[in-house]
Design an enzyme around this catalytic site. Structure first.
Site, PDB file in Angstrom:
ATOM      1  N   HIS A 104       0.803  -8.942  18.721  1.00  0.00           N
ATOM      2  CA  HIS A 104       0.528  -7.351  18.837  1.00  0.00           C
ATOM      3  C   HIS A 104       1.327  -6.701  19.840  1.00  0.00           C
ATOM      4  CE1 HIS A 104      -2.482  -4.109  19.821  1.00  0.00           C
ATOM      5  NE2 HIS A 104      -2.913  -4.281  18.649  1.00  0.00           N
ATOM      6  N   ASP A 181      -3.298 -13.854  24.276  1.00  0.00           N
ATOM      7  CA  ASP A 181      -3.838 -12.821  23.844  1.00  0.00           C
ATOM      8  C   ASP A 181      -5.226 -12.898  22.761  1.00  0.00           C
ATOM      9  OD1 ASP A 181      -4.668 -10.219  22.323  1.00  0.00           O
ATOM     10  OD2 ASP A 181      -2.942  -9.849  21.615  1.00  0.00           O
ATOM     11  N   GLN A 184      -8.525 -11.325  19.253  1.00  0.00           N
ATOM     12  CA  GLN A 184      -9.380 -11.112  17.955  1.00  0.00           C
ATOM     13  C   GLN A 184     -10.064 -12.810  17.613  1.00  0.00           C
ATOM     14  OE1 GLN A 184      -9.531  -9.201  15.602  1.00  0.00           O
ATOM     15  NE2 GLN A 184      -8.086  -7.790  16.215  1.00  0.00           N
ATOM     16  N   LYS A 207     -14.435  -5.557  20.059  1.00  0.00           N
ATOM     17  CA  LYS A 207     -14.202  -6.145  18.522  1.00  0.00           C
ATOM     18  C   LYS A 207     -15.462  -7.303  18.454  1.00  0.00           C
ATOM     19  CE  LYS A 207      -9.253  -5.372  19.347  1.00  0.00           C
ATOM     20  NZ  LYS A 207      -9.041  -4.475  18.373  1.00  0.00           N
ATOM     21  N   CYS A 345      -0.182  -2.017  14.749  1.00  0.00           N
ATOM     22  CA  CYS A 345       0.354  -2.207  16.189  1.00  0.00           C
ATOM     23  C   CYS A 345       0.964  -3.501  16.149  1.00  0.00           C
ATOM     24  CB  CYS A 345      -0.793  -2.222  16.998  1.00  0.00           C
ATOM     25  SG  CYS A 345      -1.963  -0.931  16.964  1.00  0.00           S
TER      26      CYS A 345
HETATM   27  N1  PMP Z   1      -4.092  -7.811  20.750  1.00  0.00           N
HETATM   28  C1  PMP Z   1      -4.592  -7.956  19.669  1.00  0.00           C
HETATM   29  C2  PMP Z   1      -4.374  -9.166  18.644  1.00  0.00           C
HETATM   30  C3  PMP Z   1      -5.257  -6.743  18.908  1.00  0.00           C
HETATM   31  O1  PMP Z   1      -5.674  -6.855  17.747  1.00  0.00           O
HETATM   32  C4  PMP Z   1      -5.409  -5.643  19.747  1.00  0.00           C
HETATM   33  C5  PMP Z   1      -6.359  -4.771  19.198  1.00  0.00           C
HETATM   34  N2  PMP Z   1      -5.925  -4.063  17.786  1.00  0.00           N
HETATM   35  C6  PMP Z   1      -5.095  -5.780  21.094  1.00  0.00           C
HETATM   36  C7  PMP Z   1      -4.423  -6.509  21.359  1.00  0.00           C
HETATM   37  C8  PMP Z   1      -5.456  -4.523  21.988  1.00  0.00           C
HETATM   38  O2  PMP Z   1      -6.820  -4.479  22.342  1.00  0.00           O
HETATM   39  P1  PMP Z   1      -7.460  -3.122  22.951  1.00  0.00           P
HETATM   40  O3  PMP Z   1      -7.847  -2.184  22.024  1.00  0.00           O
HETATM   41  O4  PMP Z   1      -8.777  -3.940  23.723  1.00  0.00           O
HETATM   42  O5  PMP Z   1      -6.882  -2.973  24.185  1.00  0.00           O
END
Ligand code: PMP
Length: 386
Positions: A104, A181, A184, A207, A345
């Protein structure tokens, strides 16, 4: 006469879970209505109540995630802040980092900045399902001295679950750190940070943990010295000292915390902890029903692992002949279905999968979704693509 509001079929849990389970909205509201003082500052009753609420949220999140000492969990604004902190807090010019090709931008963008500051970033290609191969990672790590291996726990595009424990073994054998990270994975997978092998693991609260937006968690392994991103604002402890406190979690929690968000996350984590098995088996079942239904529609290609292979409840599809953003628009306008189209993203993932040009339609299944929702979406898609 006005029309009754149409119920949204919400399939964007990969971005934010909605609705929230019982107790979460109430916890946010009561933190504002009843505990609206700064925690950790005043010794009066309201401030102490706010401190207690944060202590309990941290304790309960630590319990859910297998963290022995809750001080190793910091409350931040979200997973993005945690990713920035764990990367910028350890990587220095001249260091080498090995990262998967399916990250991401919460990982790739801070790494881009660090690369400009002299950190060497080497990328290991995931396979055609978006799964990172431990053998390929090992080869890359062993090719040159490495400070850190960076990988997601699960993908927000394909739902693929990465072999994080194996990657951690590879990193540690080479004297490198394992930075994860966990956005998910949190809530959707059983996570035991005490044994996983991650030196740092960052997650969102909004999430799979089912909390409100604007709060996340960063775990740092005991004894790991990571530089903080921000200083100051915390008058409660060591006020006479010029420097940031070095004790955890204060070191990483500069400024007034998001007390209402943390209160909501605390309630959410308690809900997830007491319903984990049923939540996970239900979302897995619904995601599989959706996955198999998508495969049966002409003109749909599903990305990522096959049905039955491990995945978190995210299913993305490419719709042949109709652009995903058009399909998402029609799903919303004609059927009241909320899904995400585009690159999510993560252009890196779409580059790996060969879908950078088209993007994809992403369905994130979660709390509150039903069989009827899945069937409605499948019927709607078949009509749109017919
Ligand atoms: N990493 C991953 C794999 C994500 O899916 C997301 C959220 N789309 C993030 C990081 C960013 O998370 P946050 O919205 O809590 O900053």
């Amino acid at each position: 006469m006005t029309d009754a509001p149409r119920r949204t079929v919400y399939l964007d849990h990969g971005a934010s879970s909605w609705p929230k389970p019982p107790g979460v909205v109430e916890a946010v509201a009561s933190a504002i209505a009843e505990y609206g003082a700064n925690p950790g500052r005043g010794a009066y009753a309201m401030g102490l109540a706010a401190s207690r609420l944060i202590f309990e949220a941290r304790r309960d999140a630590a319990m859910l995630l297998g963290v022995r000492d809750s001080a190793d969990l910091a409350f931040l604004s979200g997973c993005t802040e945690g990713c920035n902190l764990m990367l910028k807090g350890v990587l220095r010019p001249g260091d080498r980092v090995v990262v998967s090709s399916v990250e991401h931008n919460a990982i790739t963008r801070p790494l881009h900045v660090l690369e400009q500051r002299g950190v060497r970033v080497d990328v290991v290609e995931a396979d055609e399902r978006g799964v990172v191969d431990a053998g390929r990672m090992e080869e890359a790590v062993d090719a040159a001295p490495t400070r850190a291996v960076v990988c997601q726990h699960a993908s927000n595009v394909t739902g693929a679950i990465q072999p994080v424990a194996d990657l951690a073994d590879i990193a540690h054998s080479a004297g490198a750190l394992m930075l994860v990270d966990g956005a998910q994975a949190a809530g959707h997978l059983p996570v035991d940070l005490g044994s996983l092998g991650a030196d740092a693991w960052s997650a969102s609260g909004h999430k799979g943990l089912l909390g409100p937006q604007g709060v996340g968690l960063l775990y740092l392994r005991p004894g790991l010295d990571v530089e903080e991103l921000s200083q100051g604002g915390t008058g409660g402890s060591n006020s006479e000292e010029p420097g940031q406190p070095t004790a955890r979690p204060e070191r990483y929690e500069a400024g007034t915390p998001n007390t209402p968000g943390i209160a909501g996350l605390g309630a959410a984590v308690r809900y997830v902890s007491s319903h984990a098995d049923e939540l996970r088996s239900e979302e897995r079942r619904l995601a599989r029903r959706l996955h198999e239904g998508l495969l049966a529609i002409d003109g749909v290609r599903v990305l990522g692992p096959e049905p039955g292979e491990p995945r978190v409840p995210i299913v993305s599809a490419v719709t042949l002949g109709v652009a995903p953003d058009r399909v998402a628009f029609e799903l919303d306008r004609r059927y009241g279905v909320a899904v995400r189209a585009g690159l999510h993203c993560s252009p890196a993932t779409h580059r790996t999968l060969g879908t950078l040009e088209t993007g994809a339609l992403r369905f994130g299944v979660g709390f509150g979704d039903t069989d009827a929702d899945i069937d409605l979406v499948l019927g709607a898609l078949a009509e749109i693509l017919a």
